[in-house]
Design a protein around this motif. Sequence first.
Motif, PDB file in Angstrom:
ATOM      1  N   LEU A 100      31.176 124.288 -24.854  1.00  0.00           N
ATOM      2  CA  LEU A 100      30.939 123.856 -23.658  1.00  0.00           C
ATOM      3  C   LEU A 100      30.076 122.539 -23.581  1.00  0.00           C
ATOM      4  N   SER A 101      29.173 122.545 -24.824  1.00  0.00           N
ATOM      5  CA  SER A 101      28.421 121.467 -24.779  1.00  0.00           C
ATOM      6  C   SER A 101      27.848 121.381 -26.244  1.00  0.00           C
ATOM      7  N   ASP A 102      27.722 120.135 -26.672  1.00  0.00           N
ATOM      8  CA  ASP A 102      27.006 119.658 -28.112  1.00  0.00           C
ATOM      9  C   ASP A 102      28.175 120.298 -29.320  1.00  0.00           C
ATOM     10  N   PRO A 103      29.492 119.948 -29.463  1.00  0.00           N
ATOM     11  CA  PRO A 103      30.032 118.901 -28.627  1.00  0.00           C
ATOM     12  C   PRO A 103      30.537 119.317 -27.245  1.00  0.00           C
ATOM     13  N   PRO A 104      30.863 118.342 -26.441  1.00  0.00           N
ATOM     14  CA  PRO A 104      31.612 118.799 -25.112  1.00  0.00           C
ATOM     15  C   PRO A 104      33.062 119.326 -25.451  1.00  0.00           C
ATOM     16  N   PRO A 105      33.372 119.959 -24.302  1.00  0.00           N
ATOM     17  CA  PRO A 105      34.749 120.699 -24.435  1.00  0.00           C
ATOM     18  C   PRO A 105      35.913 119.523 -24.760  1.00  0.00           C
ATOM     19  N   ARG A 106      36.848 119.808 -25.528  1.00  0.00           N
ATOM     20  CA  ARG A 106      37.850 118.757 -25.869  1.00  0.00           C
ATOM     21  C   ARG A 106      39.312 119.603 -25.433  1.00  0.00           C
ATOM     22  N   THR A 107      39.690 119.123 -24.089  1.00  0.00           N
ATOM     23  CA  THR A 107      40.729 119.866 -23.647  1.00  0.00           C
ATOM     24  C   THR A 107      42.242 119.154 -24.355  1.00  0.00           C
ATOM     25  N   GLY A 108      42.066 118.087 -24.880  1.00  0.00           N
ATOM     26  CA  GLY A 108      43.061 117.481 -25.383  1.00  0.00           C
ATOM     27  C   GLY A 108      43.386 118.219 -26.758  1.00  0.00           C
ATOM     28  N   PHE A 109      42.487 118.767 -27.525  1.00  0.00           N
ATOM     29  CA  PHE A 109      42.760 119.539 -28.796  1.00  0.00           C
ATOM     30  C   PHE A 109      43.253 121.006 -28.403  1.00  0.00           C
ATOM     31  N   ILE A 110      42.602 121.485 -27.207  1.00  0.00           N
ATOM     32  CA  ILE A 110      43.009 122.832 -26.765  1.00  0.00           C
ATOM     33  C   ILE A 110      44.494 122.623 -26.222  1.00  0.00           C
ATOM     34  N   ASP A 111      44.916 121.485 -25.703  1.00  0.00           N
ATOM     35  CA  ASP A 111      46.382 121.515 -25.388  1.00  0.00           C
ATOM     36  C   ASP A 111      47.185 121.191 -26.736  1.00  0.00           C
ATOM     37  N   ARG A 112      46.733 120.734 -27.501  1.00  0.00           N
ATOM     38  CA  ARG A 112      47.442 120.776 -28.926  1.00  0.00           C
ATOM     39  C   ARG A 112      47.780 122.165 -29.403  1.00  0.00           C
ATOM     40  N   CYS A 113      46.622 122.841 -29.500  1.00  0.00           N
ATOM     41  CA  CYS A 113      46.601 124.271 -30.014  1.00  0.00           C
ATOM     42  C   CYS A 113      47.401 125.142 -29.161  1.00  0.00           C
ATOM     43  N   LEU A 114      47.485 124.846 -27.776  1.00  0.00           N
ATOM     44  CA  LEU A 114      48.494 125.810 -26.830  1.00  0.00           C
ATOM     45  C   LEU A 114      49.877 125.455 -27.372  1.00  0.00           C
ATOM     46  N   VAL A 115      50.072 124.228 -27.495  1.00  0.00           N
ATOM     47  CA  VAL A 115      51.468 123.817 -27.849  1.00  0.00           C
ATOM     48  C   VAL A 115      52.030 124.444 -29.267  1.00  0.00           C
ATOM     49  N   ALA A 116      51.097 124.644 -30.130  1.00  0.00           N
ATOM     50  CA  ALA A 116      51.224 125.104 -31.298  1.00  0.00           C
ATOM     51  C   ALA A 116      51.378 126.860 -31.345  1.00  0.00           C
ATOM     52  N   ALA A 117      50.540 127.433 -30.483  1.00  0.00           N
ATOM     53  CA  ALA A 117      50.768 128.631 -30.197  1.00  0.00           C
ATOM     54  C   ALA A 117      52.128 129.146 -29.802  1.00  0.00           C
ATOM     55  N   TYR A 118      52.387 128.447 -28.731  1.00  0.00           N
ATOM     56  CA  TYR A 118      53.539 129.169 -28.083  1.00  0.00           C
ATOM     57  C   TYR A 118      54.650 128.484 -28.799  1.00  0.00           C
ATOM     58  N   ASP A 119      54.763 127.596 -29.377  1.00  0.00           N
ATOM     59  CA  ASP A 119      55.992 127.253 -30.418  1.00  0.00           C
ATOM     60  C   ASP A 119      56.180 128.141 -31.579  1.00  0.00           C
ATOM     61  N   ALA A 120      54.943 128.857 -31.932  1.00  0.00           N
ATOM     62  CA  ALA A 120      55.082 129.940 -33.116  1.00  0.00           C
ATOM     63  C   ALA A 120      55.255 131.384 -32.545  1.00  0.00           C
ATOM     64  N   GLY A 121      55.166 131.436 -31.296  1.00  0.00           N
ATOM     65  CA  GLY A 121      55.276 132.853 -30.598  1.00  0.00           C
ATOM     66  C   GLY A 121      53.936 133.432 -30.840  1.00  0.00           C
ATOM     67  N   VAL A 122      53.128 133.030 -30.762  1.00  0.00           N
ATOM     68  CA  VAL A 122      51.670 133.502 -30.851  1.00  0.00           C
ATOM     69  C   VAL A 122      50.748 133.374 -29.644  1.00  0.00           C
ATOM     70  N   GLU A 123      50.191 134.483 -29.299  1.00  0.00           N
ATOM     71  CA  GLU A 123      49.465 134.548 -28.041  1.00  0.00           C
ATOM     72  C   GLU A 123      48.080 133.990 -28.238  1.00  0.00           C
ATOM     73  N   PRO A 124      47.899 132.952 -27.257  1.00  0.00           N
ATOM     74  CA  PRO A 124      46.614 132.189 -27.415  1.00  0.00           C
ATOM     75  C   PRO A 124      45.569 132.660 -26.647  1.00  0.00           C
ATOM     76  N   LEU A 125      44.303 132.511 -26.836  1.00  0.00           N
ATOM     77  CA  LEU A 125      43.198 133.063 -26.393  1.00  0.00           C
ATOM     78  C   LEU A 125      42.022 132.153 -26.774  1.00  0.00           C
ATOM     79  N   LEU A 126      41.412 131.581 -25.430  1.00  0.00           N
ATOM     80  CA  LEU A 126      40.434 130.671 -25.423  1.00  0.00           C
ATOM     81  C   LEU A 126      39.117 131.228 -25.453  1.00  0.00           C
ATOM     82  N   CYS A 127      38.269 130.773 -26.366  1.00  0.00           N
ATOM     83  CA  CYS A 127      36.946 131.208 -26.815  1.00  0.00           C
ATOM     84  C   CYS A 127      35.823 130.063 -26.543  1.00  0.00           C
ATOM     85  N   LEU A 128      35.096 130.163 -25.510  1.00  0.00           N
ATOM     86  CA  LEU A 128      34.340 129.075 -25.174  1.00  0.00           C
ATOM     87  C   LEU A 128      32.657 129.397 -25.622  1.00  0.00           C
ATOM     88  N   THR A 129      32.296 128.844 -26.546  1.00  0.00           N
ATOM     89  CA  THR A 129      30.997 128.871 -27.193  1.00  0.00           C
ATOM     90  C   THR A 129      29.748 128.088 -26.206  1.00  0.00           C
TER      91      THR A 129
END
Length: 356
Positions: A138-167
């Motif tokens: 959430l800080s240092d570095p700031p959140p990168r939603t573009g990267f998260i969106d990419r991972c979500l696409v890869a997860a759904y394409d692979a049939g894998v359930e996503p979980l977002l862990c914010l440190t």
Amino acid sequence: MATRRREYDEEDVRVRPGRSSRPRTRTRPQHADAVEGFVVAVDRGRYTCVLPDDEPETPTVTAMRARELGRRSVVVGDRVGLVGDTSGADGALARIVRIDERRSVLRRTADDDETTPEGRLERVVVANADQLVIVGSLSDPPPRTGFIDRCLVAAYDAGVEPLLCLTKADLAGPEAVEDYYAELDLRHVLVRPDSDLTELRALLAGRISVLVGHSGVGKSTLVNRLVPAADRAVGTVSAIGRGRHTSTSAVALRLPPVPDTDTDPGWIVDTPGVRSFGLAHVSAESLLHGFPDLVEATADCPANCEHTADQEGCALDAWVAAGKADPRRLASYRRLLASRAGETDLRTEADPHGAA
């Protein structure tokens, strides 16, 4: 008296078969005695495996790939058949003779550009994963939603359930990220340096979970808290807000037992920190799977609509204008479309909350 000429038939002709006409009698061994193994690490042609009933302190098995597997790759998470010395003793070497069918395959490509060799280079991150844990700070570095969106696409394409862990939840609140993903049923968990990990452990139990994230987001620190014996190297964040790569190879780690329960604690797969998550292996149509808040609108799009900003009649713009989706989500989806077409450098993509 005339001598009667002898008549010859095929039995008088002895034909020696040539090398190319000899029947092949070699049959592939069935390896019915092969024992099941689970690949936890790969290093320069050597594969570290564990057996199903092994205890955490049981020595791992080192194996090599049998020639009969051909070009089939063996990756972390594979269930394999092992023959030979599976004792785990020093110097012992087993052979991988079978790769079981994979339930899921999580992939990424180095870049999105299909016109370059680098862009077409596809990497299997892990096999048989149940869950993709996207680690973002959430800080240092700031959140990168573009990267998260990419991972979500890869997860759904692979049939894998996503979980977002914010440190690093002690440094900033999650409101901006939660607002961005408000229309998605995306599970997320907050982690602070001194927070209890009980909630996260419950979400990991009984599963094979892959952890991915930008360098510097605290992924290795999180892994060390979950598996104290892992001793993964921890990096720092540079002055420009970019992390340094610490993990150098993917490795599966068995989570410690949950106290006072017989629950399977599960496995986590720690992956090297990545600066990008290329999606060249995902079709343009499948990109939309990472944006379920936009899917319904496409029913009103014209046939063969490419959903780009200059596409005449695309219903996505009207959908967003009516307040049914966040305009930032549509912008992110179209950036992914543009990057796959080679119109945008994914390393310099704009991001509502930071770099991609």
